[in-house]
Motif scaffolding. Structure first.
Motif, PDB file in Angstrom:
ATOM      1  N   ASP A 163       0.828  -1.208   0.000  1.00 39.01           N
ATOM      2  CA  ASP A 163       0.000   0.000   0.000  1.00 39.01           C
ATOM      3  C   ASP A 163       0.859   1.253   0.000  1.00 39.01           C
ATOM      4  O   ASP A 163       0.489   2.284  -0.571  1.00 39.01           O
ATOM      5  N   SER A 164       2.010   1.163   0.658  1.00 37.53           N
ATOM      6  CA  SER A 164       2.925   2.293   0.731  1.00 37.53           C
ATOM      7  C   SER A 164       4.343   1.758   0.870  1.00 37.53           C
ATOM      8  O   SER A 164       4.550   0.577   1.172  1.00 37.53           O
ATOM      9  N   ALA A 165       5.313   2.622   0.649  1.00 39.95           N
ATOM     10  CA  ALA A 165       6.719   2.220   0.757  1.00 39.95           C
ATOM     11  C   ALA A 165       7.540   3.417   1.197  1.00 39.95           C
ATOM     12  O   ALA A 165       7.163   4.575   0.981  1.00 39.95           O
ATOM     13  N   LEU A 166       8.671   3.120   1.829  1.00 43.63           N
ATOM     14  CA  LEU A 166       9.549   4.162   2.347  1.00 43.63           C
ATOM     15  C   LEU A 166      10.654   4.457   1.332  1.00 43.63           C
ATOM     16  O   LEU A 166      11.338   3.541   0.869  1.00 43.63           O
ATOM     17  N   PHE A 167      10.810   5.742   1.007  1.00 42.21           N
ATOM     18  CA  PHE A 167      11.814   6.171   0.033  1.00 42.21           C
ATOM     19  C   PHE A 167      12.676   7.272   0.627  1.00 42.21           C
ATOM     20  O   PHE A 167      12.241   8.047   1.485  1.00 42.21           O
ATOM     21  N   ARG A 168      13.917   7.327   0.121  1.00 44.51           N
ATOM     22  CA  ARG A 168      14.808   8.431   0.463  1.00 44.51           C
ATOM     23  C   ARG A 168      15.293   9.056  -0.841  1.00 44.51           C
ATOM     24  O   ARG A 168      15.722   8.350  -1.761  1.00 44.51           O
ATOM     25  N   ILE A 169      15.207  10.375  -0.912  1.00 43.03           N
ATOM     26  CA  ILE A 169      15.745  11.104  -2.054  1.00 43.03           C
ATOM     27  C   ILE A 169      17.184  11.484  -1.733  1.00 43.03           C
ATOM     28  O   ILE A 169      17.470  12.099  -0.696  1.00 43.03           O
ATOM     29  N   ASN A 170      18.093  11.089  -2.616  1.00 49.33           N
ATOM     30  CA  ASN A 170      19.505  11.431  -2.460  1.00 49.33           C
ATOM     31  C   ASN A 170      19.955  12.255  -3.656  1.00 49.33           C
ATOM     32  O   ASN A 170      19.586  11.968  -4.796  1.00 49.33           O
ATOM     33  N   GLN A 186      21.266  16.304   3.965  1.00 51.81           N
ATOM     34  CA  GLN A 186      19.943  16.385   4.562  1.00 51.81           C
ATOM     35  C   GLN A 186      19.201  15.087   4.276  1.00 51.81           C
ATOM     36  O   GLN A 186      19.259  14.573   3.165  1.00 51.81           O
ATOM     37  N   SER A 187      18.488  14.592   5.279  1.00 55.17           N
ATOM     38  CA  SER A 187      17.733  13.357   5.115  1.00 55.17           C
ATOM     39  C   SER A 187      16.350  13.672   4.562  1.00 55.17           C
ATOM     40  O   SER A 187      15.521  14.287   5.239  1.00 55.17           O
ATOM     41  N   ILE A 188      16.128  13.284   3.315  1.00 56.90           N
ATOM     42  CA  ILE A 188      14.849  13.525   2.648  1.00 56.90           C
ATOM     43  C   ILE A 188      14.153  12.176   2.559  1.00 56.90           C
ATOM     44  O   ILE A 188      14.298  11.424   1.598  1.00 56.90           O
ATOM     45  N   LEU A 189      13.416  11.854   3.608  1.00 56.99           N
ATOM     46  CA  LEU A 189      12.859  10.518   3.798  1.00 56.99           C
ATOM     47  C   LEU A 189      11.345  10.627   3.931  1.00 56.99           C
ATOM     48  O   LEU A 189      10.848  11.377   4.768  1.00 56.99           O
ATOM     49  N   GLN A 190      10.602   9.866   3.101  1.00 51.44           N
ATOM     50  CA  GLN A 190       9.149   9.929   3.166  1.00 51.44           C
ATOM     51  C   GLN A 190       8.537   8.576   2.833  1.00 51.44           C
ATOM     52  O   GLN A 190       9.077   7.837   2.002  1.00 51.44           O
ATOM     53  N   ARG A 191       7.409   8.293   3.490  1.00 52.59           N
ATOM     54  CA  ARG A 191       6.604   7.127   3.116  1.00 52.59           C
ATOM     55  C   ARG A 191       5.558   7.602   2.119  1.00 52.59           C
ATOM     56  O   ARG A 191       4.825   8.550   2.377  1.00 52.59           O
ATOM     57  N   LEU A 192       5.502   6.916   0.960  1.00 49.44           N
ATOM     58  CA  LEU A 192       4.657   7.358  -0.141  1.00 49.44           C
ATOM     59  C   LEU A 192       3.738   6.234  -0.585  1.00 49.44           C
ATOM     60  O   LEU A 192       4.053   5.043  -0.410  1.00 49.44           O
ATOM     61  N   PRO A 193       2.578   6.572  -1.199  1.00 48.73           N
ATOM     62  CA  PRO A 193       1.693   5.541  -1.746  1.00 48.73           C
ATOM     63  C   PRO A 193       2.423   4.709  -2.796  1.00 48.73           C
ATOM     64  O   PRO A 193       3.245   5.228  -3.550  1.00 48.73           O
ATOM     65  N   ALA A 194       2.134   3.403  -2.833  1.00 48.92           N
ATOM     66  CA  ALA A 194       2.788   2.509  -3.792  1.00 48.92           C
ATOM     67  C   ALA A 194       1.859   2.101  -4.929  1.00 48.92           C
ATOM     68  O   ALA A 194       2.241   1.299  -5.768  1.00 48.92           O
ATOM     69  N   GLN A 195       0.644   2.639  -4.948  1.00 45.30           N
ATOM     70  CA  GLN A 195      -0.233   2.344  -6.071  1.00 45.30           C
ATOM     71  C   GLN A 195       0.353   2.948  -7.336  1.00 45.30           C
ATOM     72  O   GLN A 195       1.067   3.951  -7.291  1.00 45.30           O
ATOM     73  N   GLU A 196       0.049   2.344  -8.471  1.00 48.41           N
ATOM     74  CA  GLU A 196       0.684   2.762  -9.718  1.00 48.41           C
ATOM     75  C   GLU A 196       0.405   4.224 -10.030  1.00 48.41           C
ATOM     76  O   GLU A 196      -0.730   4.679 -10.017  1.00 48.41           O
ATOM     77  N   GLY A 197       1.470   4.970 -10.291  1.00 51.12           N
ATOM     78  CA  GLY A 197       1.332   6.375 -10.649  1.00 51.12           C
ATOM     79  C   GLY A 197       2.552   7.179 -10.235  1.00 51.12           C
ATOM     80  O   GLY A 197       3.490   6.673  -9.617  1.00 51.12           O
ATOM     81  N   TRP A 198       2.538   8.461 -10.583  1.00 48.06           N
ATOM     82  CA  TRP A 198       3.617   9.372 -10.217  1.00 48.06           C
ATOM     83  C   TRP A 198       3.484   9.783  -8.761  1.00 48.06           C
ATOM     84  O   TRP A 198       2.385  10.038  -8.277  1.00 48.06           O
ATOM     85  N   VAL A 199       4.595   9.836  -8.060  1.00 50.15           N
ATOM     86  CA  VAL A 199       4.617  10.338  -6.690  1.00 50.15           C
ATOM     87  C   VAL A 199       5.579  11.520  -6.620  1.00 50.15           C
ATOM     88  O   VAL A 199       6.516  11.632  -7.421  1.00 50.15           O
TER      89      VAL A 199
END
Length: 267
Positions: A163-170, A186-199
């Motif tokens: 349903d969701s997944a944890l990502f880090r932008i580096n 800087q830690s750019i860490l967010q849990r985002l929806p994993a349903q198909e589409g742009w996040v």
């Protein structure tokens, strides 16, 4: 102790288990990249700073590195770590300088830099060596030497399991055509929806300005029970993509397809 070390060196594997904390505060450090540099073997600490790593026989004489955003890298011989268990690894905070911001009088334009398209048949999910290890894709972002303010990062994700997944932008500096040192600490860490589409991830709170080209890295931090195909990232034919299969592993360049990922900026 010499007998014990010799026994470990001949063993099939060595199990390392412990916690990574801040030297200054004692606070647990989540999602620390842990691995043997250039050996494509590693893991990442969990949300409480804990980790378990099984080191194969051929690597017990190597050195394990611990890397976290905003902290100095800690590197320790694996046999030394084995002797100390249970482990508590303390990382020292890194002293950083503030970025110089150049105020320009002209009105800046909002642009999209990177790969904004996607083909349904192109996807990416590199094989992981460890179940809790990261994988990461990156795109090269050419700012053409212009003073650039980063507004947001975007990538395409698809999963039929999560349903969701944890990502880090580096954000990485260019090092001889591959991602190198971090552009910002800087830690750019967010849990985002994993349903198909742009996040999308908002970058404005981080006040990131640069006039040098960089790599946009999308790092997936798998949770408990998430296998290597739990999540797919979108791509597009043509161009060049960059990926690595493990924490602190080698970056690999692939020509013929690219990650569907871009940044929105002001220039």
């Amino acid at each position: 102790m010499l007998i014990s070390i010799a026994h470990v060196a001949q063993a099939q594997s060595v199990k390392l288990q412990g916690q990574v904390v801040s030297e200054e505060t004692g606070k647990a450090l989540a999602y620390v990249n842990i691995g043997i540099r250039s050996k494509n073997m590693g893991t990442a600490s969990d949300e409480k700073g804990n980790f378990i790593l099984h080191v194969p026989e051929q690597h017990v004489q190597d050195t394990l590195s611990f890397s976290a955003i905003g902290y100095e890298v800690l590197s320790v011989p694996i046999l030394t770590l084995w002797e100390r268990q249970p482990l508590e690894l303390r990382l020292r905070e890194k002293v950083t300088t503030l970025q110089e911001v150049v105020v320009q009088s002209r009105k800046r334009k909002v642009k999209k830099l990177g790969v904004t398209g996607r083909l349904p048949v192109v996807w990416g999910s590199p094989e992981q060596k460890e179940g809790k290890d990261i994988y990461e894709f990156a795109n090269f972002i050419d700012v053409k030497g212009r003073q650039t303010e980063l507004i947001s990062a975007h990538f395409y994700v698809s999963s039929s399991v999560l349903d969701s997944a944890l990502f880090r932008i580096n954000l990485y500096r260019n090092s001889e055509g591959l991602p190198g040192e971090r552009l910002v600490e800087q830690s750019i860490l967010q849990r985002l929806p994993a349903q198909e589409g742009w996040v999308s991830i908002d970058l404005l709170p981080y006040d990131i300005y640069t006039d040098e080209d960089f790599y946009l890295g999308i790092e997936y931090l798998p949770g408990t029970g998430a296998d290597k195909l739990s999540l797919l990232l979108g791509g597009k034919l043509g161009g060049t993509s960059y990926s690595r299969k493990s924490s602190l592993g080698n970056w690999e360049r692939f020509v013929g397809a690219s990650l569907s990922g871009y940044v929105t900026v002001r220039q």
